[in-house]
Design a protein around this motif. Sequence first.
Motif, PDB file in Angstrom:
ATOM      1  N   TYR A  11      35.200  27.439  51.366  1.00  0.00           N
ATOM      2  CA  TYR A  11      34.787  28.499  50.440  1.00  0.00           C
ATOM      3  C   TYR A  11      35.478  28.341  49.086  1.00  0.00           C
ATOM      4  N   THR A  12      36.764  28.047  49.128  1.00  0.00           N
ATOM      5  CA  THR A  12      37.497  27.892  47.874  1.00  0.00           C
ATOM      6  C   THR A  12      36.965  26.710  47.075  1.00  0.00           C
ATOM      7  N   THR A  13      36.664  25.615  47.766  1.00  0.00           N
ATOM      8  CA  THR A  13      36.139  24.433  47.084  1.00  0.00           C
ATOM      9  C   THR A  13      34.789  24.722  46.447  1.00  0.00           C
ATOM     10  N   TRP A 168      42.520  29.870  42.683  1.00  0.00           N
ATOM     11  CA  TRP A 168      43.670  30.459  43.367  1.00  0.00           C
ATOM     12  C   TRP A 168      43.337  31.859  43.875  1.00  0.00           C
ATOM     13  N   MET A 169      42.639  32.657  43.057  1.00  0.00           N
ATOM     14  CA  MET A 169      42.246  34.000  43.486  1.00  0.00           C
ATOM     15  C   MET A 169      41.291  33.933  44.671  1.00  0.00           C
ATOM     16  N   THR A 170      40.368  32.974  44.640  1.00  0.00           N
ATOM     17  CA  THR A 170      39.442  32.818  45.762  1.00  0.00           C
ATOM     18  C   THR A 170      40.189  32.450  47.033  1.00  0.00           C
ATOM     19  N   TRP A 171      41.165  31.554  46.901  1.00  0.00           N
ATOM     20  CA  TRP A 171      41.973  31.155  48.064  1.00  0.00           C
ATOM     21  C   TRP A 171      42.699  32.365  48.647  1.00  0.00           C
ATOM     22  N   ARG A 172      43.296  33.189  47.771  1.00  0.00           N
ATOM     23  CA  ARG A 172      44.030  34.358  48.243  1.00  0.00           C
ATOM     24  C   ARG A 172      43.103  35.382  48.872  1.00  0.00           C
ATOM     25  N   ILE A 173      41.986  35.667  48.184  1.00  0.00           N
ATOM     26  CA  ILE A 173      41.059  36.683  48.696  1.00  0.00           C
ATOM     27  C   ILE A 173      40.431  36.224  50.008  1.00  0.00           C
ATOM     28  N   THR A 174      40.030  34.946  50.060  1.00  0.00           N
ATOM     29  CA  THR A 174      39.440  34.420  51.290  1.00  0.00           C
ATOM     30  C   THR A 174      40.451  34.438  52.425  1.00  0.00           C
ATOM     31  N   GLY A 175      41.689  34.047  52.103  1.00  0.00           N
ATOM     32  CA  GLY A 175      42.723  34.069  53.132  1.00  0.00           C
ATOM     33  C   GLY A 175      42.985  35.467  53.644  1.00  0.00           C
TER      34      GLY A 175
END
Length: 398
Positions: A11-13, A168-175
């Motif tokens: 998702y982040t990619t 980075w925000m996507t990584w955090r939100i997805t996580g």
Amino acid sequence: MPSLCSIQVRYTTVVTLLVLVIVVVVGTSMDLAVRYRVRDEAFLNAEKIVLRWSAQVRGGHLPHPIPASAGVDLIQVVDARGRIVNSSPQTGRTRLSRFRPEPGNRLQRRTECLPGRQCVLLTADRISPNADSPVVYAGTAEPSILATHDLEYVIAAAALLMTVMLGWMTWRITGRSLRPMEQQYQLASTTSHELRNPIAGLRLQLEGALLYPDHVNPRDTIQRALSTTDRLEAIVEDLLLLARLHGGEHAPHEPIDLGVLVTEEVGTPAPTMPVHAEVTGNVWVHGSRTQLIRLLSNLLSNARRHAETGVTVWVASAHGQAVVEVTDDGAGIESADRERVFERFVRLEDGRRRDATGSGLGLAISRDIAHAHRGTLRIEDSACGARFVLRLPLIEGK
């Protein structure tokens, strides 16, 4: 099935690549728009000046030298033979351009780039359609924003920063979104592993009784099967409680005198180690009576299991918190295992030896209950044995 970490990466990619494409398109469009605007404004200013001085040439009132104005400092009047008739001081003795507009297209824009010199944005105006008509040139040196790639560097840096931040925000939100799924996946995996052993043991006992009826005592087989069933039942009940705690199910909360609750729980008859309770003052908390009883019961059962001669429970208030300490006089818990024992299905070797039927979920449930009450449950240093310390928000004024 892809792992949850790979889903987060995927998702982040995808989002990062999508953002990168968007910022590249927007950045390119912005770059072209800025360049076009700056270039067009420079030509428009030159056009105003060239038309002004063309009118002066036709009227015979052209000053010598020609003064610069409106930011346009390169002005020349060149006759049909290519001789400079008049010019602004900044042009020197070199012709700005050798281009002559055609009679049918008198006003034209040009970008002249002579070797070793800065490019110039020019507007050329043919005074008249006559063959011997002079030409007026007006222009300015190409602005640095057009002559260099500084604008592209700024846009690229901004695009890169935006892409990294959104990635980075996507990584955090997805996580954060996948964290409950990660916990459920881990719980399901661990649970299936822990249930497999008792179920396999139960099956082995029953199959042995069927295959070798003459060599197996039915009563012993049934007793062992019931013991295994009790462990399975304990695991299932604890798992249901964990699911309720993590599923956001809110048990009814009420003001509770923690000292009275501990005293009642300690006074419950038990065939094992004696428990001594010491309550200092009134200690009131707001919480679920059922869940707090379960938490205290788990701590007392654990302490009785590992104690040598007895268990001590101390209840008091300190720094705006209710504090409950449950201490046994057993072998204690090594520092490296103090957090590990709160993990699901973790049972140390001494615990397995003392009680083979436990679910390994009691302490995990106890900590989850403490967290659900906005409190903490930790193992702290003790002169002897293990010391579990529960801290909960205190109700002031009680």
